[in-house]
Design a protein around this motif. Structure first.
Motif, PDB file in Angstrom:
ATOM      1  N   MET A   1      -3.023  27.998  29.704  1.00 55.04           N
ATOM      2  CA  MET A   1      -2.842  26.591  29.343  1.00 55.04           C
ATOM      3  C   MET A   1      -3.168  26.391  27.869  1.00 55.04           C
ATOM      4  SD  MET A   1      -4.038  24.068  32.354  1.00 55.04           S
ATOM      5  CE  MET A   1      -5.196  24.970  33.362  1.00 55.04           C
ATOM      6  N   PRO A   2      -2.235  25.881  27.098  1.00 57.23           N
ATOM      7  CA  PRO A   2      -2.473  25.797  25.661  1.00 57.23           C
ATOM      8  C   PRO A   2      -3.283  24.567  25.271  1.00 57.23           C
ATOM      9  CG  PRO A   2      -0.264  25.008  26.169  1.00 57.23           C
ATOM     10  CD  PRO A   2      -0.927  25.331  27.480  1.00 57.23           C
ATOM     11  N   GLY A   3      -4.118  24.719  24.263  1.00 54.04           N
ATOM     12  CA  GLY A   3      -4.770  23.571  23.644  1.00 54.04           C
ATOM     13  C   GLY A   3      -3.968  23.142  22.430  1.00 54.04           C
ATOM     14  N   ILE A   4      -4.540  22.209  21.667  1.00 54.93           N
ATOM     15  CA  ILE A   4      -3.833  21.677  20.499  1.00 54.93           C
ATOM     16  C   ILE A   4      -3.513  22.795  19.509  1.00 54.93           C
ATOM     17  CG2 ILE A   4      -4.105  20.190  18.475  1.00 54.93           C
ATOM     18  CD1 ILE A   4      -5.817  18.331  20.227  1.00 54.93           C
ATOM     19  N   LEU A  31      -4.879  14.770  14.726  1.00 56.13           N
ATOM     20  CA  LEU A  31      -5.781  15.399  15.694  1.00 56.13           C
ATOM     21  C   LEU A  31      -5.815  16.910  15.514  1.00 56.13           C
ATOM     22  CD1 LEU A  31      -4.510  13.226  18.622  1.00 56.13           C
ATOM     23  CD2 LEU A  31      -6.873  13.226  17.856  1.00 56.13           C
ATOM     24  N   PHE A  98      -3.087   9.564  30.330  1.00 56.56           N
ATOM     25  CA  PHE A  98      -4.053   8.511  29.989  1.00 56.56           C
ATOM     26  C   PHE A  98      -3.445   7.703  28.862  1.00 56.56           C
ATOM     27  CE2 PHE A  98      -5.120  10.988  26.300  1.00 56.56           C
ATOM     28  CZ  PHE A  98      -4.911  12.284  26.728  1.00 56.56           C
ATOM     29  N   LEU A 129       1.629  20.905  26.557  1.00 56.25           N
ATOM     30  CA  LEU A 129       0.354  20.509  25.949  1.00 56.25           C
ATOM     31  C   LEU A 129      -0.467  19.638  26.896  1.00 56.25           C
ATOM     32  CD1 LEU A 129      -1.499  20.356  23.450  1.00 56.25           C
ATOM     33  CD2 LEU A 129      -0.171  18.400  22.685  1.00 56.25           C
ATOM     34  N   VAL A 130       0.187  18.725  27.586  1.00 53.99           N
ATOM     35  CA  VAL A 130      -0.572  17.788  28.418  1.00 53.99           C
ATOM     36  C   VAL A 130      -0.542  18.133  29.902  1.00 53.99           C
ATOM     37  CG1 VAL A 130      -0.449  15.851  26.856  1.00 53.99           C
ATOM     38  CG2 VAL A 130       1.406  16.227  28.453  1.00 53.99           C
ATOM     39  N   LEU A 131       0.427  18.971  30.306  1.00 46.84           N
ATOM     40  CA  LEU A 131       0.518  19.281  31.733  1.00 46.84           C
ATOM     41  C   LEU A 131       0.045  20.690  32.055  1.00 46.84           C
ATOM     42  CD1 LEU A 131       3.960  17.611  32.406  1.00 46.84           C
ATOM     43  CD2 LEU A 131       1.683  16.692  32.857  1.00 46.84           C
ATOM     44  N   GLY A 132      -0.175  21.500  31.020  1.00 48.69           N
ATOM     45  CA  GLY A 132      -0.675  22.848  31.226  1.00 48.69           C
ATOM     46  C   GLY A 132       0.437  23.822  31.589  1.00 48.69           C
TER      47      GLY A 132
ATOM     48  N   VAL B 101     -11.256  22.153  33.008  1.00 44.77           N
ATOM     49  CA  VAL B 101     -10.021  22.872  32.648  1.00 44.77           C
ATOM     50  C   VAL B 101      -9.850  24.092  33.547  1.00 44.77           C
ATOM     51  CG1 VAL B 101      -8.894  24.206  30.822  1.00 44.77           C
ATOM     52  CG2 VAL B 101     -10.021  22.045  30.272  1.00 44.77           C
ATOM     53  N   GLY B 104      -8.536  23.437  36.965  1.00 49.38           N
ATOM     54  CA  GLY B 104      -7.227  22.796  37.069  1.00 49.38           C
ATOM     55  C   GLY B 104      -7.267  21.286  37.221  1.00 49.38           C
ATOM     56  N   ILE B 106      -7.629  19.172  34.760  1.00 49.42           N
ATOM     57  CA  ILE B 106      -6.930  18.572  33.622  1.00 49.42           C
ATOM     58  C   ILE B 106      -6.467  19.705  32.713  1.00 49.42           C
ATOM     59  CG2 ILE B 106      -9.071  18.281  32.263  1.00 49.42           C
ATOM     60  CD1 ILE B 106      -7.824  15.657  31.191  1.00 49.42           C
ATOM     61  N   ALA B 107      -5.291  19.512  32.084  1.00 47.60           N
ATOM     62  CA  ALA B 107      -4.794  20.524  31.152  1.00 47.60           C
ATOM     63  C   ALA B 107      -5.672  20.542  29.908  1.00 47.60           C
ATOM     64  CB  ALA B 107      -3.347  20.222  30.767  1.00 47.60           C
ATOM     65  N   GLU B 108      -5.812  21.724  29.323  1.00 47.26           N
ATOM     66  CA  GLU B 108      -6.673  21.864  28.149  1.00 47.26           C
ATOM     67  C   GLU B 108      -6.234  20.935  27.019  1.00 47.26           C
ATOM     68  OE1 GLU B 108      -7.466  25.837  27.051  1.00 47.26           O
ATOM     69  OE2 GLU B 108      -8.923  25.229  25.541  1.00 47.26           O
ATOM     70  N   GLY B 109      -4.918  20.894  26.786  1.00 48.57           N
ATOM     71  CA  GLY B 109      -4.403  20.039  25.713  1.00 48.57           C
ATOM     72  C   GLY B 109      -4.695  18.573  25.972  1.00 48.57           C
ATOM     73  N   ALA B 110      -4.538  18.145  27.224  1.00 48.14           N
ATOM     74  CA  ALA B 110      -4.784  16.741  27.564  1.00 48.14           C
ATOM     75  C   ALA B 110      -6.250  16.396  27.350  1.00 48.14           C
ATOM     76  CB  ALA B 110      -4.375  16.479  29.011  1.00 48.14           C
ATOM     77  N   GLU B 112      -8.339  17.897  25.301  1.00 49.47           N
ATOM     78  CA  GLU B 112      -8.609  17.892  23.856  1.00 49.47           C
ATOM     79  C   GLU B 112      -8.106  16.607  23.202  1.00 49.47           C
ATOM     80  OE1 GLU B 112      -8.429  22.709  22.973  1.00 49.47           O
ATOM     81  OE2 GLU B 112      -7.125  21.343  21.889  1.00 49.47           O
ATOM     82  N   LEU B 113      -6.892  16.186  23.561  1.00 47.99           N
ATOM     83  CA  LEU B 113      -6.321  14.962  22.971  1.00 47.99           C
ATOM     84  C   LEU B 113      -7.189  13.754  23.288  1.00 47.99           C
ATOM     85  CD1 LEU B 113      -2.480  15.297  23.668  1.00 47.99           C
ATOM     86  CD2 LEU B 113      -3.650  15.579  21.489  1.00 47.99           C
ATOM     87  N   CYS B 114      -7.570  13.637  24.564  1.00 49.63           N
ATOM     88  CA  CYS B 114      -8.348  12.473  24.985  1.00 49.63           C
ATOM     89  C   CYS B 114      -9.751  12.523  24.384  1.00 49.63           C
ATOM     90  CB  CYS B 114      -8.404  12.410  26.513  1.00 49.63           C
ATOM     91  SG  CYS B 114      -8.952  10.804  27.128  1.00 49.63           S
ATOM     92  N   LEU B 116     -10.794  14.154  21.612  1.00 52.03           N
ATOM     93  CA  LEU B 116     -10.780  13.918  20.166  1.00 52.03           C
ATOM     94  C   LEU B 116     -10.563  12.445  19.867  1.00 52.03           C
ATOM     95  CD1 LEU B 116      -8.782  16.871  18.586  1.00 52.03           C
ATOM     96  CD2 LEU B 116     -11.143  16.219  18.137  1.00 52.03           C
ATOM     97  N   HIS B 148     -13.615  20.404  21.294  1.00 53.70           N
ATOM     98  CA  HIS B 148     -12.874  20.620  20.053  1.00 53.70           C
ATOM     99  C   HIS B 148     -13.732  20.052  18.915  1.00 53.70           C
ATOM    100  CE1 HIS B 148      -9.606  20.748  17.148  1.00 53.70           C
ATOM    101  NE2 HIS B 148      -8.856  21.369  18.034  1.00 53.70           N
TER     102      HIS B 148
END
Lengths: 132, 272
Positions: A1-4, A31, A98, A129-132, B101, B104, B106-110, B112-114, B116, B148
């Motif tokens: 699962m990727p991060g930013i 960000l 969200f 990015l948001v769904l993994g 994470v 499962g 929440i996705a890692e990217g989600a 991090e976004l929330c 940050l 992050h």
């Protein structure tokens, strides 16, 4: 699962990629950033790109005919494309589960960038990015 | 900026300037010093807290804005039960973010976004003008764990930029903190949906912070939308009640206040 950061590094593997960022269009906050920015300043670029994204996201002229509700499954506006004499800018809205106002910004060299490919790939990255 | 050191306790308070910017461009000299010494712990200010790990900001909280849990619960991403489970399993190890994470939730990217978004959002209020001393407790860590980390300098730059952004949209800060009131003008079709949602929560009682919690939205986003609505003449702050006039001779109205004041001074001097 990727991060930013992984997402941005993946964007940089696209042909012609000069720089990329994840930006919040309500505040203008970057960000995450990678590579170069026009003028050398990612924060200024993010604030200016956010203004553009906000206009596209908020003005009804650019919304699909069934409305511009950003809480739906898909974002009403998907992406923005700007081309100038030497580069492309591609802004891809990210749909989150969200409340947010985030987009991916990819800066491509016009000489070796492939806009069609970049548009498809950036859409896939925004989803992962948001769904993994 | 030098800090006067005294043997603890008590430590002398470091009072930040009301304008919020010191000579070196930072919003908090103490925070810059802590970043330089790569400190770990929690910075406690009047409007919230910043958690540092190795001199970087890993978490921020403020009563002025909804926390990560509220933001993620608002649309049902993570409910209270999921948070309780994660805190019970990983809170003691300060790895709750990682747990969510890895399992499962929440996705890692989600995340991090929330995270940050919430961090910069809370920091904006924490680093705002403060009337009470700043304290730092070394060693304290937040149960969420690092998600992050953000450099202090980036956070300070962003906080200053945000103040300028609000000022450019509409220079009156009244809608940031006061109860909000609709002006009665019709909203019209030009109000974007996100601002319309804010407008719908304005009822003469709620403040920007209340509206943010009701919408599950970072409070700085609400401040931006409110300044735009104020600029459009659609929203204003409920005027603060005027204090009742003081009784007595000193507040008796006079056609010319200067003459009245001089007379009272003369009378007082003659009575000596």
């Amino acid at each position: 699962m990727p991060g930013i950061d992984e997402c941005l590094l993946e964007a940089m593997t696209l042909p012609g990629a000069r720089g990329a960022a994840v930006v919040d269009w309500t505040s203008g906050l970057a960000l995450g950033t990678v590579g170069d920015a026009p003028g050398g300043d990612h924060e200024t670029t993010a604030a200016e790109a956010a203004e553009l994204a906000r206009l596209a996201a908020e003005h009804s002229a650019f919304a699909p005919s069934d409305g511009s509700d950003w809480s739906e499954q898909e974002t009403p506006v998907e992406d923005l494309i700007i081309s100038n004499r030497d580069s492309y800018h591609l802004l891809r809205f990210v749909r989150t589960t969200f409340d947010s106002s985030v987009f991916l910004h990819l800066w491509l060299a016009r000489s070796d960038g492939n806009l069609a490919l970049a548009r498809i790939r950036l859409g896939e990255m925004a989803g992962r990015l948001v769904l993994g | 900026m030098t800090t006067v050191r005294t043997p603890p306790p008590p430590r002398l308070p470091v009072r930040d300037r009301a304008a919020g910017t010191s000579a070196n461009g930072g919003v908090s000299p103490m925070l810059s010093r802590l970043a330089d010494e790569r400190a770990t712990g929690v910075l406690i200010r009047e409007h919230g807290t910043l958690y540092l790990a190795d001199g970087q900001v890993v978490h921020a909280e403020s009563p002025s804005t909804p926390g990560l849990d509220v933001l993620l619960a608002a649309r049902g991403v993570l409910d209270a039960e999921a948070w309780r489970e994660a805190v019970a399993a990983a809170g003691a190890r300060r790895r709750v973010g990682r747990f969510l994470v890895d399992h499962g939730r929440i996705a890692e990217g989600a995340l991090e976004l929330c995270h940050l978004g919430a961090l910069y959002d809370a920091a904006y209020f924490v680093l705002g003008p403060s009337g009470s001393p700043t304290r730092f407790r070394y060693g304290a860590a937040h149960w969420l764990g690092p998600v992050h980390p953000v450099p202090v300098a980036a956070l300070e730059r962003e906080t200053v930029r945000r103040r300028e952004l609000l000022h450019r949209i509409w220079p009156d800060p009244a809608t940031d903190t006061a109860p909000l009131l609709r002006s009665g003008l019709p909203a019209g079709p030009s109000v974007p949906l996100r601002q319309e949602a804010v407008l719908g929560r304005v009822d003469g009682v709620r403040t920007a912070a209340d509206v943010s919690v009701a919408l599950g939205r970072p409070a700085f986003h609400t401040l931006v939308d409110l300044r735009r609505l104020a600029a459009a003449g659609l929203v204003g702050a409920v005027p603060a009640p005027q204090p009742p006039p003081l009784p007595g001779v000193l507040t008796q109205p006079s056609a010319d206040p200067d003459v009245a004041l001089l007379r009272r001074l003369r009378d007082a001097l003659e009575a000596l």
